[in-house]
Design a protein around this motif. Sequence first.
Motif, PDB file in Angstrom:
ATOM      1  N   GLY A 159       0.850  -1.071   0.197  1.00 31.26           N
ATOM      2  CA  GLY A 159       0.345   0.051   0.275  1.00 31.26           C
ATOM      3  C   GLY A 159       1.050   1.410  -0.085  1.00 31.26           C
ATOM      4  N   ILE A 160       0.404   2.469  -0.486  1.00 32.35           N
ATOM      5  CA  ILE A 160       0.570   3.166  -0.403  1.00 32.35           C
ATOM      6  C   ILE A 160       1.629   3.711   1.211  1.00 32.35           C
ATOM      7  CG2 ILE A 160       0.552   6.252  -1.171  1.00 32.35           C
ATOM      8  CD1 ILE A 160      -1.349   5.168  -2.949  1.00 32.35           C
ATOM      9  N   ASP A 161       0.855   3.919   1.801  1.00 33.61           N
ATOM     10  CA  ASP A 161       0.812   4.146   3.450  1.00 33.61           C
ATOM     11  C   ASP A 161       1.874   2.905   3.493  1.00 33.61           C
ATOM     12  OD1 ASP A 161      -1.020   1.619   3.450  1.00 33.61           O
ATOM     13  OD2 ASP A 161      -2.083   1.858   4.715  1.00 33.61           O
ATOM     14  N   GLU A 162       2.131   1.700   3.462  1.00 30.12           N
ATOM     15  CA  GLU A 162       2.959   1.117   3.910  1.00 30.12           C
ATOM     16  C   GLU A 162       4.463   0.882   3.490  1.00 30.12           C
ATOM     17  OE1 GLU A 162       1.179  -3.397   4.577  1.00 30.12           O
ATOM     18  OE2 GLU A 162       0.587  -2.253   2.737  1.00 30.12           O
ATOM     19  N   ASN A 163       4.676   1.963   2.228  1.00 28.70           N
ATOM     20  CA  ASN A 163       5.544   2.363   1.938  1.00 28.70           C
ATOM     21  C   ASN A 163       5.808   3.062   2.392  1.00 28.70           C
ATOM     22  OD1 ASN A 163       6.740   1.245  -0.897  1.00 28.70           O
ATOM     23  ND2 ASN A 163       4.749   1.211  -1.065  1.00 28.70           N
ATOM     24  N   ILE A 164       5.071   4.311   3.240  1.00 32.33           N
ATOM     25  CA  ILE A 164       5.210   5.845   3.307  1.00 32.33           C
ATOM     26  C   ILE A 164       6.011   5.203   4.737  1.00 32.33           C
ATOM     27  CG2 ILE A 164       4.595   8.230   4.592  1.00 32.33           C
ATOM     28  CD1 ILE A 164       2.412   7.962   2.266  1.00 32.33           C
ATOM     29  N   VAL A 165       5.698   4.446   5.672  1.00 34.00           N
ATOM     30  CA  VAL A 165       5.947   4.703   7.079  1.00 34.00           C
ATOM     31  C   VAL A 165       6.949   3.286   7.303  1.00 34.00           C
ATOM     32  CG1 VAL A 165       3.867   4.985   7.484  1.00 34.00           C
ATOM     33  CG2 VAL A 165       4.339   2.067   7.740  1.00 34.00           C
ATOM     34  N   LEU A 210      -2.054   4.838  13.700  1.00 37.54           N
ATOM     35  CA  LEU A 210      -0.797   5.114  13.807  1.00 37.54           C
ATOM     36  C   LEU A 210      -0.502   5.882  12.591  1.00 37.54           C
ATOM     37  CD1 LEU A 210       0.888   4.844  17.373  1.00 37.54           C
ATOM     38  CD2 LEU A 210      -0.395   6.768  16.469  1.00 37.54           C
ATOM     39  N   MET A 211      -0.285   4.064  11.639  1.00 36.93           N
ATOM     40  CA  MET A 211      -0.327   4.716  10.156  1.00 36.93           C
ATOM     41  C   MET A 211      -0.667   5.156   9.120  1.00 36.93           C
ATOM     42  SD  MET A 211       1.232   1.050   8.256  1.00 36.93           S
ATOM     43  CE  MET A 211      -0.562   0.696   7.965  1.00 36.93           C
ATOM     44  N   ARG A 212      -1.666   4.785   9.743  1.00 33.94           N
ATOM     45  CA  ARG A 212      -3.045   6.024   8.653  1.00 33.94           C
ATOM     46  C   ARG A 212      -3.217   7.633   8.984  1.00 33.94           C
ATOM     47  NH1 ARG A 212      -7.903   4.096  10.863  1.00 33.94           N
ATOM     48  NH2 ARG A 212      -8.203   5.428  11.572  1.00 33.94           N
ATOM     49  N   ASP A 213      -2.318   7.727  10.643  1.00 33.09           N
ATOM     50  CA  ASP A 213      -2.540   9.522  10.494  1.00 33.09           C
ATOM     51  C   ASP A 213      -1.387   9.937  10.221  1.00 33.09           C
ATOM     52  OD1 ASP A 213      -4.847   9.031  11.898  1.00 33.09           O
ATOM     53  OD2 ASP A 213      -3.840   9.157  14.129  1.00 33.09           O
ATOM     54  N   ALA A 214       0.028   8.772  10.166  1.00 24.26           N
ATOM     55  CA  ALA A 214       1.351   9.782   9.079  1.00 24.26           C
ATOM     56  C   ALA A 214       0.764   9.703   8.576  1.00 24.26           C
ATOM     57  CB  ALA A 214       2.631   8.362  10.114  1.00 24.26           C
ATOM     58  N   SER A 215       0.715   8.343   7.107  1.00 25.70           N
ATOM     59  CA  SER A 215       0.269   8.747   6.231  1.00 25.70           C
ATOM     60  C   SER A 215      -0.585   9.285   5.162  1.00 25.70           C
ATOM     61  CB  SER A 215       0.265   7.455   5.144  1.00 25.70           C
ATOM     62  OG  SER A 215      -0.738   6.888   5.898  1.00 25.70           O
ATOM     63  N   GLU A 216      -1.748   9.664   6.070  1.00 22.73           N
ATOM     64  CA  GLU A 216      -2.252  10.084   5.402  1.00 22.73           C
ATOM     65  C   GLU A 216      -1.577  11.898   5.683  1.00 22.73           C
ATOM     66  OE1 GLU A 216      -6.391   9.853   7.625  1.00 22.73           O
ATOM     67  OE2 GLU A 216      -6.695   8.279   6.469  1.00 22.73           O
ATOM     68  N   ALA A 217      -0.921  12.676   6.798  1.00 23.88           N
ATOM     69  CA  ALA A 217      -0.835  13.915   7.130  1.00 23.88           C
ATOM     70  C   ALA A 217       0.399  13.872   6.156  1.00 23.88           C
ATOM     71  CB  ALA A 217       0.189  13.963   8.293  1.00 23.88           C
ATOM     72  N   LEU A 218       1.208  13.170   5.599  1.00 26.07           N
ATOM     73  CA  LEU A 218       2.550  12.669   4.749  1.00 26.07           C
ATOM     74  C   LEU A 218       1.669  13.537   3.145  1.00 26.07           C
ATOM     75  CD1 LEU A 218       5.033  11.226   6.293  1.00 26.07           C
ATOM     76  CD2 LEU A 218       5.595  13.343   5.498  1.00 26.07           C
ATOM     77  N   ALA A 219       0.889  12.783   3.148  1.00 26.38           N
ATOM     78  CA  ALA A 219       0.066  12.957   1.470  1.00 26.38           C
ATOM     79  C   ALA A 219      -0.855  14.389   1.160  1.00 26.38           C
ATOM     80  CB  ALA A 219      -0.892  11.396   1.519  1.00 26.38           C
ATOM     81  N   ARG A 220      -1.073  14.676   2.619  1.00 28.85           N
ATOM     82  CA  ARG A 220      -1.047  16.452   2.087  1.00 28.85           C
ATOM     83  C   ARG A 220      -0.447  17.218   2.258  1.00 28.85           C
ATOM     84  NH1 ARG A 220      -5.284  13.940   6.527  1.00 28.85           N
ATOM     85  NH2 ARG A 220      -3.928  15.599   8.639  1.00 28.85           N
ATOM     86  N   ARG A 221       0.947  16.878   2.646  1.00 35.04           N
ATOM     87  CA  ARG A 221       1.803  18.094   3.169  1.00 35.04           C
ATOM     88  C   ARG A 221       2.169  17.377   1.690  1.00 35.04           C
ATOM     89  NH1 ARG A 221       7.391  17.209   6.783  1.00 35.04           N
ATOM     90  NH2 ARG A 221       8.517  18.804   5.017  1.00 35.04           N
ATOM     91  N   LEU A 222       2.119  16.874   1.098  1.00 34.73           N
ATOM     92  CA  LEU A 222       3.015  16.645  -0.476  1.00 34.73           C
ATOM     93  C   LEU A 222       2.259  16.101  -1.582  1.00 34.73           C
ATOM     94  CD1 LEU A 222       5.375  15.538   1.450  1.00 34.73           C
ATOM     95  CD2 LEU A 222       6.174  14.325  -0.143  1.00 34.73           C
ATOM     96  N   SER A 223       0.450  16.393  -1.414  1.00 36.15           N
ATOM     97  CA  SER A 223      -0.031  16.672  -2.173  1.00 36.15           C
ATOM     98  C   SER A 223      -0.221  15.216  -2.882  1.00 36.15           C
ATOM     99  CB  SER A 223      -0.210  18.204  -3.551  1.00 36.15           C
ATOM    100  OG  SER A 223      -0.284  19.195  -2.605  1.00 36.15           O
ATOM    101  N   ILE A 224       0.450  14.061  -2.662  1.00 38.31           N
ATOM    102  CA  ILE A 224      -0.424  13.041  -3.330  1.00 38.31           C
ATOM    103  C   ILE A 224      -1.802  12.583  -3.322  1.00 38.31           C
ATOM    104  CG2 ILE A 224       0.382  10.407  -2.628  1.00 38.31           C
ATOM    105  CD1 ILE A 224       2.563  11.199  -1.070  1.00 38.31           C
ATOM    106  N   LEU A 244      -5.158   5.576   0.806  1.00 34.93           N
ATOM    107  CA  LEU A 244      -4.402   5.033   1.057  1.00 34.93           C
ATOM    108  C   LEU A 244      -4.041   3.905   0.766  1.00 34.93           C
ATOM    109  CD1 LEU A 244      -3.042   8.558   3.342  1.00 34.93           C
ATOM    110  CD2 LEU A 244      -2.230   7.700   1.064  1.00 34.93           C
ATOM    111  N   ALA A 245      -4.181   2.774   1.398  1.00 38.18           N
ATOM    112  CA  ALA A 245      -4.129   1.084   1.371  1.00 38.18           C
ATOM    113  C   ALA A 245      -3.912   1.005   0.239  1.00 38.18           C
ATOM    114  CB  ALA A 245      -5.280   0.566   2.206  1.00 38.18           C
TER     115      ALA A 245
END
Length: 508
Positions: free
Chosen positions: A354-360, A377-391, A396-397
């Motif tokens: 998943g996108i989230d797994e790749n990020i964390v 926690l994985m979802r929250d961390a990946s969502e925060a970075l996805a928003r920051r980087l306009s992914i 994200l799964a």
Amino acid sequence: MSASTEQPEIIAQAIGVTRSYPGVIALDNVDFEVGRGEVRALLGQNGAGKSTLIRLLSGVDVPSSGTILIAGTDLGSEGVHGAADRGVATCYQELSLVADLTVAENFFLGKWPRGRFGIDTKAMATRAAEALASLGATIDPNAITGTLTLAQQQIVEIARALQDDPKLLILDEPTSALASAEVALVLETVRRVAAKGVAVIYVSHRMDEIRQIAASATVMRNGKVVKTLSLGESDTATIIRLMIGTDPENQRPQAVDHEPGPVVLEARELAIPPKVTDVSFQLRAGEILGLAGLLGSGRTELLRAIAGFERLGGGDILVDGETIAPVTPRRMRRAGIAMTPEDRKREGALMNLGIDENIVMSDYRSVSRSGVLSVSLMRDASEALARRLSIKAHDLAQPISTMSGGNQQKAVIARWLHADADILLLDEPTRGVDVEAKAQIYAIMRAVADEGKAVVFVSSELEELPLCCDRVLVLRDGSIQREFVAPHITLSDLLEASMASHSTQEAS
């Protein structure tokens, strides 16, 4: 290319084509055609619909509505084999070669020539060599494909697509990994193919290359054809406005007036045989340092050596004033250095995860509770970075392989932001991504530098470096030859410095 007063025979045509997927309209009532002997550029951002149109013309997918005609005959639902039988050949950006097979075996996958005693390996090698020779390539047909450079593999891919004399040749970013001499060779090959009456659809993000090879371009945006225009009558700014729906000047990062911080990384007399012989430079906190040079100059080897993936033949690497020895990936990661590789598909991401797994995956501890990975926690961390980087992703799964190239690249960068790396080594992070995604990556680099971190940016597209770098070093003949400092970084200076000794340098 000279204009003709006669309309050429239409080889490929899409009439009112729509292609829908769950929740997404990838193509929306698209009309498109390309004639015999014509080279048509197909332009647009990632996600504009180019890939979907290519898939339909290649028979990989079928329209939800509308008609695909090849040489006047409805392709219908005949699929890939039907398209191939009608003379359609496609060369995709992402290589489809099998690394463990020889070049000749890759040429004849699924259609092995047979002799009296089984598969005729000699005939395979002979025919593969002839196809490669038609491109001016001297690649050994008996070589294991995985041992070739990325540039050599791309040439094999192109030669394989050309071997059956297609009526329609679709080239998706065919030169994105090639050196200047190889690019010229491919463009000349395309001209020769078109002169024989083959229709060519040419996808590339490099405008200078497109202008050399195509007389017209079809621009797509949001699943629709915006306009088909004459390249001789349209400037690049107009084309980019059509692609992104806004002025290209608005895509440039805003200049930031700041003083660089202390030296965080220093290379002293580095040698990485055989390409790099003596490289020394310093990198400061808050700085974006560009590294220019022709393909084959050793840029990738230099980054890999700093990250610990390439063995040093000599010299020292210092992080925050301390020498790191021996230089290994684990030591450099602990020192805060992270690298995104050039080949994101094979080395940068785990495509089935998943996108989230790749990020964390760079730091599981921060998304775990009592040593157990926490989904929330994985979802929250990946969502925060996805928003920051306009992914951009519906979920994200979903596997990272389902994303566009630009979003995949941003997810790979997000991994190291999640790990809070202090120094990012970015090897061709904008390769094969669209104009908007490039601008977003530039902005990400600047934001990282503004936080006091440091970035080393390698790009084969030299015009990118003046847009976002504080300094640019030019690597040539095994060492740093020139240094340019913003705002006095120009494309002409970078080209001259990169090509001073070997204007026809090829990738090895």
